[in-house]
Every structure is written in C-alpha cells, then in structure tokens.
Write an enzyme that holds these catalytic residues in place. Structure first.
Site, PDB file in Angstrom:
ATOM      1  N   HIS A   1     -10.613  -6.197   8.082  1.00  0.00           N
ATOM      2  CA  HIS A   1     -11.475  -6.043   6.913  1.00  0.00           C
ATOM      3  C   HIS A   1     -12.660  -5.121   7.172  1.00  0.00           C
ATOM      4  O   HIS A   1     -13.410  -4.813   6.247  1.00  0.00           O
ATOM      5  CB  HIS A   1     -11.993  -7.405   6.438  1.00  0.00           C
ATOM      6  CG  HIS A   1     -10.931  -8.271   5.846  1.00  0.00           C
ATOM      7  ND1 HIS A   1      -9.984  -8.904   6.608  1.00  0.00           N
ATOM      8  CD2 HIS A   1     -10.651  -8.598   4.564  1.00  0.00           C
ATOM      9  CE1 HIS A   1      -9.167  -9.600   5.827  1.00  0.00           C
ATOM     10  NE2 HIS A   1      -9.563  -9.427   4.577  1.00  0.00           N
TER      11      HIS A   1
ATOM     12  N   GLU B   1       0.810  -1.220   0.000  1.00  0.00           N
ATOM     13  CA  GLU B   1       0.000   0.000   0.000  1.00  0.00           C
ATOM     14  C   GLU B   1       0.842   1.267   0.000  1.00  0.00           C
ATOM     15  O   GLU B   1       0.503   2.254  -0.673  1.00  0.00           O
ATOM     16  CB  GLU B   1      -0.947  -0.014   1.199  1.00  0.00           C
ATOM     17  CG  GLU B   1      -2.093  -0.999   1.090  1.00  0.00           C
ATOM     18  CD  GLU B   1      -1.702  -2.440   1.388  1.00  0.00           C
ATOM     19  OE1 GLU B   1      -2.508  -3.347   1.130  1.00  0.00           O
ATOM     20  OE2 GLU B   1      -0.562  -2.647   1.886  1.00  0.00           O
TER      21      GLU B   1
END
Length: 370
Positions: free
Chosen positions: A163, A94
């Site tokens: 998540h 990321e």
C-alpha cells in the site's frame, strides 16, 4: 462492471453535451468566488469533473471508483453526476483495466484510470510497458493513446505492505510515457487537466500523504487559466517551478518530498542559510533549464526523494545536473532518499522517509569551508 460502451458518441450516456455544459456552469456558479481553502483531493476531483464536462469522450474507471468514490474519495460524486457509463467500477484486475483502456483510447476515447495503490499497479506493468508506452511508435504515429493512469504513491500514511511504494522510476525509465507528480493543490488541478488533454499516455503519480493538505486557491481562476492555455496551445507541461528562492544551495525535490524540502529550507533560514527549493513537477519530460539555472546560481545541490536511491529518478537528476553544471559546482551533489531496502512496516516508516534533519545534514556536508 459498467454496461458495454460501443462508440465515443455514446460515451456521454444520458448526459448530452448541452446538459454537461449547463451542469458545468451551474457547478462553477455554485462555488464562492475568490481563493478558498481547498484540499489536493478536492482539486483532483474538480479537475476530473471539469474534464468530463468539457469532453464527453473522457471516462473514469477502476476499482471502487464508482459509488464509493475511490479509496481516497478522489472520484467522489462522478458516477452520480455523469452516470455509470462515464464513471464505473471494474473487476479487481489491473492488467484488464489497462488493457481495456488501450482499446478505448484506440477508438477515440480518453480513459482516466485509477490504480488503487502504487504497488497494486504492478500486475498491469506488462500492459503499460509493452502496449501503452509503445503503441504510438509501433504504428509510426498513426495510433495515439490518450490515457491517464492515476497512481496514489509513496508513503507517509502508515500503509501496510503493497500500500506504500515509490514506483516512479519504473515509469520514468520507460520510453513513451510522460510522468507527472504534483506537490501543490493548484498543480494537482492544473497538471491533471493537462494530462487528460495530452494525446500521449501519462502516468499521473499522486502523493497520497498530501491528499488532505490544503492551500488557498481559486478554482474558478484555475479553470479560466486552463481554458486560456488550451486556446493558446500552451501549458505548464515539462516545467519545474521555483518553490522558494535562495542563494546558498538548491534543494531539488518532487511530489511528496517538496513540502519536506520547504520545511528544511525554512529551518535553514533560521540558522542563516538561504536554500532554494525546486519542485520538479514533471519527471518526464524533465526541465533541465530551470533546475540547472538554480544550481548554476547557488553552486551546490541536494536531491530529495522518498524512493530508493539506487538506479532511481534521483540518480538521473544528479547525472543531468553534473553533466550540465560541472564547472559551476562548489561541491559534489548530495542525495537524501529512501534507503535501499523494501518499504518498511508502518511503525518504522519515519526512519525510512527523508526528513528535515537528514536534509540539513546533507546541506552541511556540501564543503562549505574554503
């Protein structure tokens, strides 16, 4: 990884500007006219495709966004339509994704990147805070970073650890970032197009539990509205919306909490109480005018958000309303938020998320007795 992209003029790959315009016209003509049942996922996908057709400098990349079309299929079909130089997969890194977007934006491109899940974006936090948010200020306005960072966020899908998270406060606290979060299908299209058009970096927070919600919308009409607004230099950026009119109290919500607020207002109406619902839409910039106009009218307010309550966006909203509406308030402002604990396991999620009963309990606590 995608082939190296060297200049913005090459960003269109094998698709020329004329071909892109023709493809856009064909796609538009292929859709039936008039309102249709459209999901939020479809609206976001259409917004990305339309932006890429309109501007060859717009690129989409991230983890699994290419051939797979993203975990939630928001980028489905973009690689097939625009080629691997316009929509491509990246390594699972990321920080590298955001860092690459910074370099591209500094060189005339308009990258739209996807963080696969909300908590997956934390490894990129250094890049977002130290570079994305500060480059414009650091260069005295000489360098703009037109980057959109799309983040599926919040709960409601039964996701396991990492998540599901509500990370909007981190970005809202960071000066130099805009923070948008749509709650409706039409706003998903409208706000993503405006985010991509913006010369400032935008954190685009997408309520993942609403991806498959449906509304009747006319995509062709949304395209036309966007074109007219772009020509006139106007937009809905930074504007809240009155999602439901009412007179007794104001429910202030954003993103995934807006449908819950509307459900609470509908339940309250059956008991004879009229609640107004404000959809904040843009956390940064924040629309004090619309929010405060509602609270001044009703005299009571409840702020609703899935994120933790402590040091949060909901805290900021309460403070802003209190400062501007103090003499209009008939009761202290209440909050209904996620609890101040780490995000729970899927089977406990329904205890954590704000629900209709908790909202109505807060409304009942707004000192209705004279």
């Amino acid at each position: 990884m995608s082939p190296t992209i060297t200049t913005s003029s090459e960003a269109n790959g094998n698709v020329s500007a004329a071909t892109a315009r023709a493809a856009a016209s064909a796609a538009s003509a292929a859709e039936a006219s008039g309102p249709q049942a459209v999901t939020m996922a479809k609206a976001l996908n259409t917004a990305l495709a339309d932006a890429m057709h309109a501007d060859p400098s717009v690129l989409v990349f991230g983890e699994d966004v290419g051939l797979l079309g993203g975990v939630f299929r928001i980028t489905d079909g973009l690689t097939k339509t625009f080629g691997e130089q316009r929509c491509f997969d990246t390594p699972l890194a990321e920080s590298g994704i955001v860092g690459m977007a910074v370099g591209m934006a500094m060189n005339g491109m308009r990258p739209v990147i996807e963080m696969q899940f909300d908590a997956f974006a934390y490894p990129a936090f250094e890049q977002i805070v130290s570079h994305v948010a500060k480059m414009h200020n650091r260069t005295k306005g000489a360098v703009k970073l037109p980057i959109v960072i799309r983040i599926p966020y919040a709960g409601g899908i039964g996701g396991v650890e990492h998540h599901c998270d509500s990370s909007e406060s981190y970005y809202a606290h960071t000066a130099g970032l805009k923070v948008f979060t749509p709650a409706t299908v039409a706003d998903s299209y409208r706000m993503l197009r405006e985010a991509i058009d913006s010369d400032d970096p935008v954190m685009f927070m997408e309520p993942k539990k609403l991806y498959w919600s449906k509304d009747l919308v006319d995509l062709e009409d949304l395209r036309a509205q966007h074109s007219l607004n772009a020509e006139a230099g106007t937009s809905s950026e930074g504007r809240a919306a009155v999602a439901r009119s009412g007179t007794d109290a104001t429910l202030i919500a954003y993103g995934p909490s807006v449908p819950t607020a509307l459900a609470a207002a509908a339940a309250a109406a059956e008991e004879g109480r009229s609640l107004e619902v404000i959809d904040v839409r843009s956390i940064v910039p924040f629309d004090d005018e619309t929010v405060c106009a509602s609270v001044r009218k009703t005299g009571r307010a409840v702020v609703i958000a899935e994120a933790h309550g402590f040091a949060s966006v909901s805290s900021e909203i309460v403070a802003r309303v209190q400062e501007r509406c103090f003499h209009y308030l008939a009761a202290p402002i209440r909050r209904v938020t996620g609890f101040d604990v780490p995000y729970p396991a899927p089977k406990l999620e329904h205890y954590y998320l704000p629900g209709v009963d908790r909202i109505l309990d807060a409304v009942d606590d707004l000192q209705w007795e004279n």
